[in-house]
Design an enzyme around this catalytic site. Structure first.
Site, PDB file in Angstrom:
ATOM      1  N   LYS A   1       0.867  -1.238  -0.032  1.00  0.00           N
ATOM      2  CA  LYS A   1       0.003   0.200  -0.028  1.00  0.00           C
ATOM      3  C   LYS A   1       0.914   1.228   0.075  1.00  0.00           C
ATOM      4  CE  LYS A   1      -0.286  -0.533   5.048  1.00  0.00           C
ATOM      5  NZ  LYS A   1      -0.868  -1.249   6.064  1.00  0.00           N
TER       6      LYS A   1
ATOM      7  N   ARG B   1     -11.931  -0.481  14.230  1.00  0.00           N
ATOM      8  CA  ARG B   1     -11.514   0.194  13.075  1.00  0.00           C
ATOM      9  C   ARG B   1     -12.477  -0.188  11.882  1.00  0.00           C
ATOM     10  NH1 ARG B   1      -5.334   0.587  10.548  1.00  0.00           N
ATOM     11  NH2 ARG B   1      -5.911  -1.538   9.757  1.00  0.00           N
TER      12      ARG B   1
ATOM     13  N   HIS C   1      -6.798  -7.776  12.359  1.00  0.00           N
ATOM     14  CA  HIS C   1      -5.543  -6.994  12.562  1.00  0.00           C
ATOM     15  C   HIS C   1      -5.208  -6.648  13.922  1.00  0.00           C
ATOM     16  CE1 HIS C   1      -2.030  -4.499  10.691  1.00  0.00           C
ATOM     17  NE2 HIS C   1      -2.604  -3.377  11.193  1.00  0.00           N
TER      18      HIS C   1
ATOM     19  N   ARG D   1       0.998 -11.241   6.354  1.00  0.00           N
ATOM     20  CA  ARG D   1       0.997  -9.925   5.775  1.00  0.00           C
ATOM     21  C   ARG D   1       2.073  -8.900   6.218  1.00  0.00           C
ATOM     22  NH1 ARG D   1      -4.439  -9.907   8.158  1.00  0.00           N
ATOM     23  NH2 ARG D   1      -3.826  -8.246   9.313  1.00  0.00           N
TER      24      ARG D   1
ATOM     25  N   TYR E   1      14.133  31.486   7.539  1.00  0.00           N
ATOM     26  CA  TYR E   1      13.295  32.101   8.020  1.00  0.00           C
ATOM     27  C   TYR E   1      13.241  32.307   9.495  1.00  0.00           C
ATOM     28  CZ  TYR E   1      10.989  31.400   3.481  1.00  0.00           C
ATOM     29  OH  TYR E   1      10.642  31.383   1.989  1.00  0.00           O
TER      30      TYR E   1
ATOM     31  N   CYS F   1      13.083  25.035   4.898  1.00  0.00           N
ATOM     32  CA  CYS F   1      12.135  25.885   3.769  1.00  0.00           C
ATOM     33  C   CYS F   1      11.493  24.714   2.932  1.00  0.00           C
ATOM     34  CB  CYS F   1      12.997  26.757   2.914  1.00  0.00           C
ATOM     35  SG  CYS F   1      14.277  27.759   3.818  1.00  0.00           S
TER      36      CYS F   1
ATOM     37  N   ASP G   1      11.968  24.168  -0.031  1.00  0.00           N
ATOM     38  CA  ASP G   1      12.872  23.514  -1.165  1.00  0.00           C
ATOM     39  C   ASP G   1      14.228  23.077  -0.687  1.00  0.00           C
ATOM     40  OD1 ASP G   1      10.336  23.427  -3.025  1.00  0.00           O
ATOM     41  OD2 ASP G   1      10.943  25.717  -2.924  1.00  0.00           O
TER      42      ASP G   1
HETATM   43  C1  LIG Z   1      -0.409  -2.091   6.684  1.00  0.00           C
HETATM   44  C2  LIG Z   1      -0.970  -3.398   7.140  1.00  0.00           C
HETATM   45  C3  LIG Z   1      -0.061  -4.309   7.291  1.00  0.00           C
HETATM   46  C4  LIG Z   1       1.169  -4.437   7.280  1.00  0.00           C
HETATM   47  O1  LIG Z   1       1.710  -3.868   8.756  1.00  0.00           O
HETATM   48  P1  LIG Z   1       3.490  -3.898   8.734  1.00  0.00           P
HETATM   49  O2  LIG Z   1       3.273  -3.432  10.286  1.00  0.00           O
HETATM   50  O3  LIG Z   1       3.935  -2.579   7.942  1.00  0.00           O
HETATM   51  O4  LIG Z   1       4.041  -5.251   8.735  1.00  0.00           O
HETATM   52  C5  LIG Z   1      -0.682  -5.777   7.559  1.00  0.00           C
HETATM   53  N1  LIG Z   1      -2.255  -5.832   7.591  1.00  0.00           N
HETATM   54  C6  LIG Z   1      -2.869  -4.766   7.520  1.00  0.00           C
HETATM   55  C7  LIG Z   1      -4.482  -4.918   7.513  1.00  0.00           C
HETATM   56  C8  LIG Z   1      -2.408  -3.486   7.344  1.00  0.00           C
HETATM   57  O5  LIG Z   1      -3.227  -2.469   7.174  1.00  0.00           O
END
Ligand SMILES: *Cc1c(COP(=O)(O)O)cnc(C)c1O
Length: 374
Positions: free
Chosen positions: A35, A133, A161, A217, A261, A308, A310
């Protein structure tokens, strides 16, 4: 690279090595999470490299990201782990992209689209076991069973998760795992068999093997960063991305003169100042003003005055012979010194994830593959 003033180097060999180091922690299939443009590393080069490592399934947060992958790799299995909305159902079915379903209405829309297209749509059920969530909760069991009865759908997976898998205290993660297994068992005893269960992010891959199931994941660890200070330090992960720039100006200022600045830096002694053509529009956070460091000639140098949009200034009084065109390392190694996204995140009171995702699109990604040339 010669023409560039600011760039990020993405080392694909390091990415491969991290992938295999992580795979050593689990028997389960890995679904790399790519992602947010592969955490800022560039979606397609990362996917291509990990396919060559054996990855067969990828996870993204948005439908648009999945479509980007499908355009290049139409046969690849891609799943959206985040939310999709009802209007995206036709596209999901047409492209064969797997959505995460956490509302009955989404499943109904997906089923309608699948019937219309005369297809079977795969989906994964998202369970909320404590993040609060997205996800079905314990009380929603009947809804999941209802989904299983809708036409032209195949519930291929079910997942959750963790909120705290990156902490050394795994008690809440264990509680979440118990809820996940409990719900899965209830579905099973109601006659619903779902072949793929998944729960583990990078941290859980490394320190919570009970949560691996059929699929894991990994995200942050693939990119070579530890999930937290408590987890991943002993894995030998190496950051995949470095961030560099070339000095654009060098000058000496007198005691009492100020920089940038708001005049927040005032020279307490004659000071040599190098200007670096990188600023907050590149993702170098303004909160690093008078606070962060960069590497030049293998040494640490303080950022002075405000960052700044840039440009940024460095104190290089004690660093010998700094010239226009010299390479400055914002993230990465120079000689024996290294600044990681984790260290920069500590300066900012955030996490490495935010630092690497924050390197803006204006910074070109240069792909290095040391094994390709020889
Ligand atoms: C981003 C995400 C992950 C990966 O998490 P990491 O901590 O980067 O390994 C796995 N599962 C879900 C649902 C996520 O949103």
């Amino acid at each position: 690279m010669r023409l560039r003033q600011v760039w990020a180097e993405v080392n694909l060999q390091t990415l491969r090595e991290n992938y295999f180091k992580l795979q050593a922690y689990t028997q389960s299939e890995m679904m790399p999470i790519v992602k947010a443009d592969a955490y800022g590393h560039g979606l397609i080069p990362v996917v291509k490299t990990l396919i060559a490592c054996g990855a067969r399934r990828f996870g993204v947060a948005r439908l648009e990201e999945a479509l980007e992958i499908k355009e290049v790799f139409p046969e690849l299995t891609v799943m959206v782990i985040g939310a999709t909305d009802l209007e995206q159902s036709d596209t999901l079915v047409r492209e064969g992209i797997i959505p995460s379903i956490f509302q009955l209405s989404q499943a109904q829309a997906l089923s309608d689209a699948a019937v219309k297209q005369n297809q079977t749509a795969k989906l994964h059920i998202k369970l909320d076991t404590g993040m609060n969530r997205i996800g079905f909760r314990e009380a929603d069991l009947a809804k999941i069973l209802k989904i299983s009865a809708l036409p032209n759908l195949f519930i291929e997976g079910i997942f959750t998760h963790f909120a705290t898998s990156d902490q050394s205290d795994l008690s809440f993660a264990r509680e979440q795992l118990k809820r996940f297994e409990g719900l899965y068992a209830k579905l099973k005893s109601s006659g619903l068999k779902i072949p793929i269960r998944h729960a583990a992010n990078s941290a859980a891959i490394l320190q919570f093997p009970e949560s691996h199931f059929e699929l894991v994941r990994p995200g942050i660890a693939l990119y070579g960063l530890s999930p937290s200070a408590q987890v991943g330090g002993n894995v030998g992960l190496e950051p995949v991305m470095s961030w560099k720039a070339k000095v654009s100006n060098v000058k000496s200022i007198k005691t009492g003169e100020t920089v940038s600045y708001g005049r927040t830096f005032q020279a307490a002694y004659p000071t040599c100042v190098a200007t670096i053509p990188v600023g907050y529009a590149d993702g170098l956070r303004r909160a690093l003003s008078n606070h962060g460091e960069m590497l030049i000639h293998g040494k640490r140098s303080m950022m002075i005055g405000r960052v700044c949009m840039d440009q940024t200034m460095l104190e290089v009084t004690k660093i010998k012979k700094v010239n226009v065109g010299d390479v400055v390392t914002i993230l990465g190694k120079d000689g024996y010194e290294q600044i990681t996204a984790t260290e920069m995140a500590d300066w900012l009171g955030t996490i490495s994830y935010e630092v690497i995702c924050g390197i803006s699109k204006r910074v070109p990604r240069i792909y290095l593959d040391p094994t390709e040339n020889n």
